[in-house]
Enzyme design. Structure first.
Site, PDB file in Angstrom:
ATOM      1  N   SER A  21       0.686  -1.135  -0.291  1.00  0.00           N
ATOM      2  CA  SER A  21       0.248  -0.114  -0.333  1.00  0.00           C
ATOM      3  C   SER A  21       0.759   1.541   0.213  1.00  0.00           C
ATOM      4  CB  SER A  21      -0.630  -0.489   0.572  1.00  0.00           C
ATOM      5  OG  SER A  21      -1.940   0.593   0.993  1.00  0.00           O
ATOM      6  N   ASP A  28      -6.083  -3.800  -2.033  1.00  0.00           N
ATOM      7  CA  ASP A  28      -4.578  -2.838  -1.194  1.00  0.00           C
ATOM      8  C   ASP A  28      -4.223  -5.003  -0.659  1.00  0.00           C
ATOM      9  OD1 ASP A  28      -3.867  -2.613   1.326  1.00  0.00           O
ATOM     10  OD2 ASP A  28      -4.019  -0.376   0.521  1.00  0.00           O
TER      11      ASP A  28
END
Length: 735
Positions: free
Chosen positions: A68, A215
């Site tokens: 991320s 993610d």
């Protein structure tokens, strides 16, 4: 012989394998160090401070694994960005813009800018060709995020093996279909990072190789195992994850949703942290009170990472190399061009418009270095056409030169749009104006990008408008636009400064325009039109005449719009000039001329904004008063009077508006600013027959404004020197 080969074979294999193994210099006995950067949205900017402190202590990183925001910071650092550059980027990036899809309004095509003025509800519903409602796969498609990553990493476009970056790198994502961890060790670096930070439901997933990726924090938020698989001896782990909140702090649905996400990431994080041994180093910056959306506290986050790392300098000391700096890393960070020379441009497109239309908007000169700033604007303009789910670019290094590839993907949710709107004005004394409207736009009727717009409005001012807009060239520079129009509104007839009647004016007509767009900022139209109508007394003396009329006219319209925001502009200008001549040869009852100029200019200093503007309109020659009148009155339109209280064949109006933003700027698309302001105004309305002349009226107002998802909401108090005063509630139509 067989016995001899059995003795020699192990030695031969060892000689063959030695070149493939990492070579540790004899004078540099330090272990190979892997850096693990976790996810955490805005909290992840603490990674920049960690890198800053590591560099000050002379720590050399041999491999980076990130998830991320950790993938963003780690990927940029691994590609050759210096810490000072990363810090500057973190502090100067417009995070609100990056974390949204809408391009800056200055980049949006002029025709799309005008959509903001039709109805106040900004969100539009999209429909597919079969009429079904199309819903997006994420609240944010990630258009601006993808463009930002491409711009920052364009120098890596010919690097497909992430081990060949200045520092070997890995990014972690999650396959949303099965929950599997996906580790990127090759491919297109910006796309890998974009996939790693696709927070489910917030950002649209990234499709790659048949997978739908979100993610990486869902599967591996602290990828210690990924770093170890890169052949490192020790790891430095930076954990910026959010701690679980106690039961007493879970008070709202938002709290519960955030806790659910934290539970998913924290469980796999704890599993990874449990694998650390005594030689590994764990850095946990003090980020209590930092939310994942706190992009306005960048400097504090960087400082938290820096201080946490400095505090561990004793344990980090034995990781300092004894040898010289890595020559390959130094070369990657050396000043120089990060942009390649472009030899050709290629379009990959599956949308409703032709490749030539897309190519027309790309202004990159061939044989010159890639102009990233210009390309960024061009991509914003393309995305603003409303045909694409995403518009991205990449540089392909081919045998005979570099190709700039424009990748345009059509909207899966559909390109026909419905917008709803509400406009309400109430002077708190019993007089109100209320309008409910809708518009439906059919896009992509042909490959040049023709569209059919129909707008309907009910209420105090009723309207039906339908226009077919046909570009005549690939760049939509020239166009034709036939239209139908019908309207009904109330117009007061005044004599000796007193209203004697209110007419209901109805008008129906059609016309044809030939026009040219002026870049993204304006257009000019020349047209002819005809209209018919009638005016009936609605309130007042019934013996006053009702009448019907016929109009035929030539019209020239010039429009120019560089405002950065329609509701509360901070900079830019809005200019409109209309020249119209009514001619009996076109069926008009009377021959007369009208013109009107409108101007607003906004300029700001910090949270303070001033807007200077007004309008001036004249009716030349004799004409029927009711059908040729301009309207004036209302909040910031000669305050103190009710909405459209004054009507006349000529109007002169000027104003100075000031407002100040009272709330901090948010760094996500959901921003609800509050403004406090006031205005000074001066205006006059008069007729050619001298039966009515308001004289110059001075007015002022104070207002409290809110910028909401439905549009501007204003509470105002206005007064003028004609002893008129009023409180106003305005929803929509702020200026």
């Amino acid at each position: 012989m067989r016995r001899l080969l059995s003795r020699l074979l192990p030695g031969l294999l060892l000689c063959l394998l030695l070149p493939a193994l990492p070579v540790q210099s004899a004078d540099d006995p330090r272990p190979r160090v892997g850096l693990v950067l976790s996810g955490g949205a805005a909290r992840g900017l603490a990674h920049v401070g960690v890198l800053k402190a590591l560099e000050e202590q002379g720590i050399r990183i041999d491999a980076i694994a990130g998830t991320s925001m950790g993938a963003v910071v780690g990927g940029l650092y691994a590609s050759g960005y210096r810490v000072e550059e990363l810090e500057k980027l973190a502090l100067t990036l417009d995070w609100q813009q990056v974390l949204s899809d809408s391009p800056p309004r200055s980049d949006v095509p002029f025709r799309r800018k005008q959509d903001d003025r039709d109805f106040l509800v900004r969100q539009q519903l999209s429909f597919r060709d079969d009429g079904s409602l199309g819903l997006p796969i994420g609240v944010i498609q990630g258009q601006n995020l993808a463009l930002t990553l491409e711009r920052l990493l364009v120098h890596t476009s010919n690097t497909r093996d992430f081990d060949r970056l200045a520092i070997p790198f890995r990014a972690v994502a999650t396959d949303i279909a099965n929950g599997e961890k996906v580790v990127f060790d090759h491919g297109h670096l910006p796309q890998a990072i974009r996939a790693s930070m696709s927070i489910p439901a917030v950002f649209a997933p990234v499709e790659m190789d048949g997978r739908l990726l979100v993610d990486g924090g869902m599967a591996d938020n602290i990828p210690v195992d990924v770093a170890r698989a890169m052949g490192v001896d020790r790891v430095i782990v930076v954990d910026i994850g959010t701690a679980l909140r106690p039961r007493k702090e879970l008070l709202t649905v938002v709290d519960v949703m955030n806790q659910s996400i934290t539970l998913m990431t924290r469980r796999n994080s704890e599993e990874q942290l449990a694998t650390l041994d005594a030689q590994d180093i764990l850095i946990q910056p003090p980020l209590a009170g930092f939310a994942g959306t706190d992009f306005g506290r960048v400097r504090e986050a960087i400082d938290a990472g820096y201080r946490a790392t400095r505090a561990l300098r004793g344990r980090l000391a034995d990781l300092r190399p004894a040898g010289t700096e890595d020559a390959e890393l130094s070369a990657a960070r050396a000043p120089g061009h990060r942009t390649p020379v472009i030899h050709r441009i290629r379009v990959e497109n599956d949308s409703k418009v032709a490749d030539d239309v897309i190519r027309r908007y790309i202004r990159q000169p061939l044989g010159e270095r890639l102009d990233l700033e210009r390309l960024q604007k061009d991509m914003g303009t393309l995305y603003g056409l409303d045909y694409f789910e995403r518009v991205e670019y990449r540089v392909a290094h081919e045998r005979d030169g570099n190709a700039l590839v424009i990748d345009a993907r059509g909207k899966r949710a559909g390109t026909d749009f419905l917008r709803l709107g509400l406009n309400l004005s109430d002077d708190m004394r019993g007089d109100s104006a209320f309008n409910l409207g809708a518009s439906y736009r059919v896009n992509g009727i042909n490959r040049l990008g023709a569209e059919w717009l129909t707008r309907v409005q009910l209420g105090d001012h009723q309207e039906l408008y339908s226009e077919f807009y046909q570009p005549l060239d690939a760049g939509s520079r020239y166009f034709v636009a036939p239209y139908l129009v019908g309207e009904a509104r109330n117009v007061e007839r005044l004599e000796d400064n007193d209203p004697i009647a209110e007419y209901r004016l109805e008008r129906y007509g059609y016309g044809f325009n030939l026009g040219r767009q002026i870049a993204n900022n304006g257009e000019i139209r020349f047209g002819i039109g005809q209209a018919w109508g009638e005016a009936n007394v609605r309130v007042g003396e019934r013996d006053l005449p009702s009448f019907s009329f016929s109009e035929g006219y030539y019209e020239l319209k010039y429009s120019f719009d560089t405002l950065d925001n329609v509701d509360y502009p901070h900079e830019g200008e809005d200019i409109g000039l209309t020249l119209r001549q009514y001619d009996k040869r076109l069926g008009s009852d009377e021959r007369y001329r009208q013109w009107q100029l409108k101007l607003d200019k906004a300029f700001s200093h910090g949270p303070d904004t001033f807007m200077l503007g007004g309008r001036y309109g004249r009716t030349l020659d004799d004409a029927e008063v009711v059908s040729s009148s301009f309207l004036l009155g209302g909040a910031r339109q000669l305050s103190g009077f009710r909405q459209d209280a004054l009507s006349g064949q000529n109007v002169s109006f000027g104003r100075l508006v000031y407002y100040r933003r009272l709330t901090e700027r948010a760094f996500l698309p959901l921003d609800f600013p509050v403004y406090l302001g006031g205005s000074l105004e001066r205006g006059r309305v008069w007729n050619n027959d001298n039966a009515f002349d308001s004289g110059y009226v001075n007015a002022a107002s104070l207002f409290l404004g809110f910028e909401t998802p439905l549009g501007p909401l204003n509470f105002s108090y206005g007064l003028n020197d004609q002893e008129q005063h009023a409180f106003y509630l305005n929803l929509g139509g702020n200026f």
